[in-house]
Enzyme design. Sequence first.
Site, PDB file in Angstrom:
ATOM      1  CG  ASP A   1      40.648   9.579  55.544  1.00 18.81           C
ATOM      2  OD1 ASP A   1      40.353   9.261  56.638  1.00 18.81           O
ATOM      3  OD2 ASP A   1      40.068  10.268  54.651  1.00 18.81           O
TER       4      ASP A   1
ATOM      5  CE  LYS B   1      36.552   6.008  56.095  1.00 25.24           C
ATOM      6  NZ  LYS B   1      36.948   7.089  56.853  1.00 25.24           N
TER       7      LYS B   1
ATOM      8  CG  MET C   1      36.968   4.782  45.141  1.00 22.09           C
ATOM      9  SD  MET C   1      35.762   4.962  46.323  1.00 22.09           S
ATOM     10  CE  MET C   1      34.830   6.456  45.489  1.00 22.09           C
TER      11      MET C   1
END
Length: 254
Positions: A41, A63, A178
């Site tokens: 990732d 991503k 996040m």
Amino acid sequence: MEQRKKYLGKVYLVGAGPGDPGLMTLKGKALLECADVVIYDALVSPQILAMINPQAEKIDAGKRMGRHSLLQEETTYLLIEKAQTEAIVVRLKGGDPFVFGRGGEEMEDLVKAGVSVEVVPGITSGIAAPAYAGIPLTHRSYSSSVTFVTGHEAAGKYRPAVNWSAIAHGSETIVIYMGVHNLPYIAEQLQIAGLSGETRVGLVRWGTRPEQQELYGTLGTIVKLVEENQFGAPAIAIIGSVVNLHSILSSCRP
Ligand code: SAH
């Protein structure tokens, strides 16, 4: 039984930790060194990618918000395909695969497809980034509870939707993954739920890496500070009185 015979290989779902290569587990490192294929990732640090067997096939499935190099289904399909032909397939994820890393979903799909799969936990950024900033998540004088929560609920990725009021009342330390993008909403919701505007907030960006940056404020001031400092992702937000301890404890780090 018949179906399992098709797969020669095994997929290891490995946590790469938050960035500092010293925080990679010995088990994870050993797997990288003998892997045939590694699918990694975007948040995996370059020093950890450098541990990968030079002969291995390396595939970037990175991503980041707004940038998709491989869709989730494509990644899962690729893992299944590789497991059919290769012996050791490592699916390398930032932090811990089972903490906001979609590791559960990926493992479920692999198990359903009859692929042998094993998880190797990593140190999650929600623990390591505060630690490197000198913020203990619990402390006998300040906090006896901690909640890990995603701030990226708007996209509907995680269900059920986060109940910020319950979190404000239920936990003395709140750790948000996040969360930078949604911070205005989150800070507002926590204050509506009754947390004081004076509640301490710390943000740690690129935690445990040489470029680690920190920003400190309160629920009342942090949104403006983020704007002023153009403080962006990837960052962990820590909310609660333990944040104050950074001024004493951060000096202990070289
Ligand atoms: N599975 C990962 C989390 C993936 S979600 C883990 O266990 O750490 C991606 C979010 O993790 C980012 O938006 C950010 O909030 C956080 N994150 C990952 N690496 C980070 C780092 N080095 N420093 C600060 N936050 C990080």
